[in-house]
Motif scaffolding. Structure first.
Motif, PDB file in Angstrom:
ATOM      1  N   ALA A  35       0.752  -1.271  -0.194  1.00 19.50           N
ATOM      2  CA  ALA A  35      -0.119   0.000  -0.120  1.00 19.50           C
ATOM      3  C   ALA A  35       0.820   1.335  -0.126  1.00 19.50           C
ATOM      4  O   ALA A  35       0.360   2.156  -0.472  1.00 19.50           O
ATOM      5  N   ASP A  36       2.211   1.350   0.668  1.00 17.76           N
ATOM      6  CA  ASP A  36       2.762   2.435   0.518  1.00 17.76           C
ATOM      7  C   ASP A  36       4.397   2.164   0.643  1.00 17.76           C
ATOM      8  O   ASP A  36       4.589   1.247   0.529  1.00 17.76           O
ATOM      9  N   ASP A  37       4.874   3.456   0.641  1.00 21.50           N
ATOM     10  CA  ASP A  37       6.597   3.373   0.285  1.00 21.50           C
ATOM     11  C   ASP A  37       7.159   2.730   1.674  1.00 21.50           C
ATOM     12  O   ASP A  37       8.241   2.127   1.737  1.00 21.50           O
ATOM     13  N   ASP A  38       6.650   2.928   2.876  1.00 23.39           N
ATOM     14  CA  ASP A  38       7.102   2.244   4.153  1.00 23.39           C
ATOM     15  C   ASP A  38       7.333   1.009   3.816  1.00 23.39           C
ATOM     16  O   ASP A  38       8.075   0.042   4.464  1.00 23.39           O
ATOM     17  N   PRO A  73       9.700   9.646  -3.634  1.00 24.55           N
ATOM     18  CA  PRO A  73       8.348   8.791  -3.505  1.00 24.55           C
ATOM     19  C   PRO A  73       8.475   7.585  -4.606  1.00 24.55           C
ATOM     20  O   PRO A  73       8.725   7.668  -5.709  1.00 24.55           O
ATOM     21  N   ARG A 129       4.614  -1.528  -5.556  1.00 22.86           N
ATOM     22  CA  ARG A 129       5.025  -0.229  -5.732  1.00 22.86           C
ATOM     23  C   ARG A 129       6.597  -0.422  -5.997  1.00 22.86           C
ATOM     24  O   ARG A 129       7.195  -1.579  -5.797  1.00 22.86           O
TER      25      ARG A 129
END
Length: 180
Positions: A81-84, A104, A116
């Protein structure tokens, strides 16, 4: 007067032979000269099985990529879901704990999976200047890849994505995600 057709034919023949010789001696085009060869898994053993690792001959910046599934390791509802999450799971930390994201991340598709991709700068001791982390998911399973090299980060990214899109890697990826 009869010599002109013979001279014109000779010049045309000479030009055609020169062109054919030049074509045969010319190197392959940019996209055709990349050859990926499998290498030994470069990282120490951890809680996940080793995957496959490859080095690109002809990529111009000593690009290598390591790919492996992490079965049962993904959020079943959201996927990557995210870059982390990319930072945590994409195996960039196996190269160096001191990686620095350059920008990002972005949405990426590998085979039939979405996730991602993110680029990183590595410290000089890591042996490479840049890395690209890729994390994609299917159901509750994760496929991660880390590509690295000393060249431009965008070239490493292009080379990695082109390699992952080959039919051979797509077949291996799908088989690995199915546990075969």
């Amino acid at each position: 007067m009869r010599r002109w057709p013979l001279i014109a034919f000779g010049i045309t023949l000479l030009g055609a032979l020169s062109g054919a010789a030049a074509y045969q001696q010319a190197g392959p085009r940019q996209g055709e000269q990349r050859t990926w060869r499998e290498i030994a898994w470069p990282f120490p053993r951890d809680g996940w099985p080793a995957g496959k690792a490859f080095r690109c001959d002809g990529c111009g910046s000593d690009v290598a990529i390591s790919v492996r599934p992490k079965i049962g390791f993904c959020n079943c509802d959201r996927g990557v879901a995210d870059d982390d999450e990319v930072d945590r799971v994409a195996d960039v930390d196996l190269m160096s704990e001191h990686f620095v994201p350059l920008a990002p991340g972005e949405v990426v598709r590998v085979a039939d999976m979405v996730g991602r991709i993110r680029t990183y700068e590595l410290p000089p001791a890591a042996g490479a200047r840049h890395a690209v982390g890729i994390a994609v998911s299917r159901r509750c399973d994760l496929l991660v890849a880390v590509a690295h090299g000393n060249g431009d980060a965008s070239e490493i990214r292009r080379a990695a994505l082109a390699f992952l899109a080959t039919s051979e890697m797509t077949r291996w990826t799908m088989a690995a995600m199915d546990g075969r």
